[in-house]
Design a protein around this motif. Sequence first.
Motif, PDB file in Angstrom:
ATOM      1  N   ALA A   1      20.665  62.631 -51.038  1.00  0.00           N
ATOM      2  CA  ALA A   1      19.221  62.422 -51.070  1.00  0.00           C
ATOM      3  C   ALA A   1      18.500  63.658 -50.551  1.00  0.00           C
ATOM      4  N   GLY A   2      19.085  64.265 -49.510  1.00  0.00           N
ATOM      5  CA  GLY A   2      18.491  65.478 -48.944  1.00  0.00           C
ATOM      6  C   GLY A   2      18.430  66.588 -49.973  1.00  0.00           C
ATOM      7  N   LEU A   3      19.519  66.729 -50.716  1.00  0.00           N
ATOM      8  CA  LEU A   3      19.594  67.773 -51.724  1.00  0.00           C
ATOM      9  C   LEU A   3      18.568  67.540 -52.833  1.00  0.00           C
ATOM     10  N   ARG A   4      18.456  66.236 -53.224  1.00  0.00           N
ATOM     11  CA  ARG A   4      17.491  65.911 -54.276  1.00  0.00           C
ATOM     12  C   ARG A   4      16.072  66.197 -53.797  1.00  0.00           C
TER      13      ARG A   4
ATOM     14  N   TRP B   1      13.471  68.830 -55.413  1.00  0.00           N
ATOM     15  CA  TRP B   1      12.159  68.355 -55.807  1.00  0.00           C
ATOM     16  C   TRP B   1      11.075  69.255 -55.220  1.00  0.00           C
ATOM     17  N   HIS B   2      11.281  69.669 -53.968  1.00  0.00           N
ATOM     18  CA  HIS B   2      10.317  70.571 -53.341  1.00  0.00           C
ATOM     19  C   HIS B   2      10.401  71.978 -53.922  1.00  0.00           C
ATOM     20  N   MET B   3      11.600  72.375 -54.336  1.00  0.00           N
ATOM     21  CA  MET B   3      11.780  73.737 -54.864  1.00  0.00           C
ATOM     22  C   MET B   3      11.143  73.904 -56.236  1.00  0.00           C
ATOM     23  N   ALA B   4      11.108  72.806 -56.996  1.00  0.00           N
ATOM     24  CA  ALA B   4      10.786  72.922 -58.426  1.00  0.00           C
ATOM     25  C   ALA B   4       9.531  73.750 -58.692  1.00  0.00           C
TER      26      ALA B   4
ATOM     27  N   SER C   1      10.776  66.453 -47.221  1.00  0.00           N
ATOM     28  CA  SER C   1       9.918  65.326 -46.901  1.00  0.00           C
ATOM     29  C   SER C   1      10.161  64.928 -45.448  1.00  0.00           C
ATOM     30  N   VAL C   2       9.201  64.168 -44.910  1.00  0.00           N
ATOM     31  CA  VAL C   2       9.260  63.830 -43.482  1.00  0.00           C
ATOM     32  C   VAL C   2      10.549  63.087 -43.143  1.00  0.00           C
ATOM     33  N   ASN C   3      10.927  62.168 -44.046  1.00  0.00           N
ATOM     34  CA  ASN C   3      12.039  61.291 -43.687  1.00  0.00           C
ATOM     35  C   ASN C   3      13.360  61.701 -44.347  1.00  0.00           C
ATOM     36  N   SER C   4      13.428  62.925 -44.870  1.00  0.00           N
ATOM     37  CA  SER C   4      14.614  63.296 -45.643  1.00  0.00           C
ATOM     38  C   SER C   4      15.849  63.484 -44.757  1.00  0.00           C
ATOM     39  N   GLN C   5      15.629  63.695 -43.462  1.00  0.00           N
ATOM     40  CA  GLN C   5      16.734  64.008 -42.571  1.00  0.00           C
ATOM     41  C   GLN C   5      17.774  62.892 -42.497  1.00  0.00           C
TER      42      GLN C   5
END
Lengths: 322, 547
Positions: free
Chosen positions: A179-182, A186-189, A169-173
């Motif tokens: 949170a980054g891992l989650r 979420w994107h991998m699923a 996500s845009v703000n995951s950094q």
Amino acid sequence: MIRYLGRRAAHGLLILFGVSILLFLLFQAAPGDFLSEAKLNSQISPETMAYLRAQYGLDQSLPVRYWQWAKSSVRGDFGYSFAYNVPAASLLWPRARNTLLLSVPALIISWLIAVPLGVLVAGWKGKWADRIFSGGTSALLALPDVLIALLALLIALKTGMFPVGGMTSVNSQNQGWWAGLRDLGWHMALPVAALVVGSLAIILRHVRNSLGEVLESSYMRAAEGHGLPRFKLLFRYALPAAANPLISLFGLSVAVLLSVSLLIEVVMSWPGIGPLLLEAILARDLFLVIGAVMLSTVFLIAGNLLGDVLLYAFDPRIRRQT
Amino acid sequence: MTSGDLGLSKPEPLLRASALSVDYDAAGGDVVRALRNLDLEIADGESVGVLGESGSGKSSLALALLRLLPRNARVVSGRIEYRGRSLAEFSAEELRQMRGGEVALISQEPALALNPVLPLRRQLADVLLAHHKLDRGAVSSRCHEMLREVGFPDPERIMRAYPHELSGGQRQRVAIAQALICRPRLLIADEPLSALDAATQSEILELLQRLKRDLRLAMLFITHNAGTLAALADNIIVMREGEVAARGSIGKLQSSADEYVQGILFPEKSLAGEPRASGPAADETPLLEVRALSKKFVQQRMLSRRKFVVQSLVGIDLSLRRGSTVAMLGRSGSGKSTLARCLAGFETPDSGEILLQGKPEEAKKAGIRRPVQMIFQDAATSINPRFTARQVIAEPLEIAKWKTDAERTVRALALMEEVGLDPGWALRLAGEFSGGQRQRLALARTLVAEPDLLIMDEALSGLDMPVQAQMVRLLIHLQSRHGLTYLYISHDLNFISLFAQEVIVMEAGRIVERTTPARLAGSTNPATRELVEASERLHAPGVEAAV
């Protein structure tokens, strides 16, 4: 064992060598190169063109270019990307990591589903559940991978529960590693799910068929006659005996997953090797294409090597032959 | 019911089958009747022998008694009771407890009865654990004890081994250990000897006799070889096409007037009226001459640089005259098959000469003639089961591009007739033929090449005795008609006196004795003695043709 693996690894290196030569020849045979489009631009003078050609090494003969590439590969650069102006390797490594991030979990999940399910279904042979299963896997086999990827996108869009493509996500950094891992998971699923669906049917069918043959054998009947419990019969007696062709399939399934993965990455805009390769092919970015294909070959060889090791570990008869 | 049915005083039998009928659904909607109205009783500690040709329903009986019939088989009628309770009432778990725990099974082929990828330790211990809760130490010591009981002096070595590391006899003993480790009350043994060589057969037979005595084991012993039953069975049932043809003690059956019973008990008798093989033509260059033939195999073990050299053949000299029959005898592993394979050109000898009609190697002949042909032990594996009979026979002709398709078919049909197969079966698949018929098919296929020498590597060993007798009759007939020379390789002495003029005994890759069938019994050579004695033990009740 060591010698057996050494021999297999040497075969792998030979294959890599052959693939690289083939790639250079194919590229030579294909019309146009990285500068073909620039040539059409009348604002670029012929002198500039000649300078550029010399800079990119496109004026050299094929063996010279191969030799240059081989030297840079030994240094770990794998040639230079024309389009990005950086060593191809620096582009490939993060992409390769992303592709593995999809295909390794997909590989593990599809085998974890396929083996127990296939064994159970083999045990039901001839019953209605088996027929439903056959119909289901046939339907899955017939489903094109693109369609699976598009369906996954549709689900993401309609439910809104999953991100529509991308890896972060845009703000995951700036949210900490957990949170980054989650976010990553979420994107991998969806891409992983699409990959699993795309490769599951083949594996399932093989598991069921090779189990089915073993279940008919006299040693299985003998074991049943000795009163062994059904679960043990299926999983501890039939499965190891049926494992041989399945382990060979394991190596092959790596190949299937990789090729499906390239496609799904493109459709679901996952920053893996797939989109990079597509882009590089369209731009005729010679060394990047070669690097990407070589990398896929390495994965493939590694998958088969793993299969060989497993085969060696599982089958006492193969241990004896080698 | 047997004649000894005295009502109240009789104890409940261990196992009783009454009016049992089993059908198989064959391909194409056919129904094959495997068992018809079979009655059977086995009392505690009693041994019942079941005798019959292949296809008489013996194996179906064994499987039906344990409710292990394959999916395409149905019990049409009848009931099976174990200790007075119908098997149909058993729950899946009770059935499982009965199998192996109360009633144990030794299946037909020892080579195929053990899982090839699991160590024997697990295969043995799992049977025990399926029926008893024991800790590791107890399991291990029980396994050791059992393996010692079946005659392994070093159980730990066997426990660590995989099936492919053992010989056929050893595997069969492991299978027996598996069956008996839970101390069952009844042992169902389905042809436990048929795939073993004579010496191993008599070892296993002795073992079963001892276990029966020591454990007071009831036994259902299924076989096609009447000789083995004399030593083992209290009562015998003779089966024919799924029905009981006769029952009683061996003595009673021997005096039976029934032709089928006689044929099964004394297969050699049926050959009595046959003309003996005419014998070789005199003073001629031998058809085949072998001089100082040697062959060794090198084995290498895993993770080891040490090499094991197996000297398979050592300085073999041999000469075969045209029209003769030479029988080559020896235990399995004595080098018989290697010699045969060298003669047929499947193996290249390390040294020595093979001369065919005085010439070192037959120059490649045009057309379909091949002077040396070989028939293998198991036609089931040497013939593609998906070929039709016509294809099997005509294939060598097709490869040689011999004449037209129609002429090839005519030739194939003629050969089928010659080996006693109905030419009307030409379009049946080879897999649908019985063992004896498949061996006839293999014979027809070799005759296509118009051979001079026919090598038969245990070609009859897998067949029932009556079928063997029929095959021998056919072979004698073909020999006189075509002037064939036979090299007949065998591990037992059945039919040899009727068939062969010369006997060669092999041991450890060497020819240790050359003699004639008549003088075989009087031999003093230890290897020959062993074969003769094993054969005598197995054919006790007068089923004796060999010596």
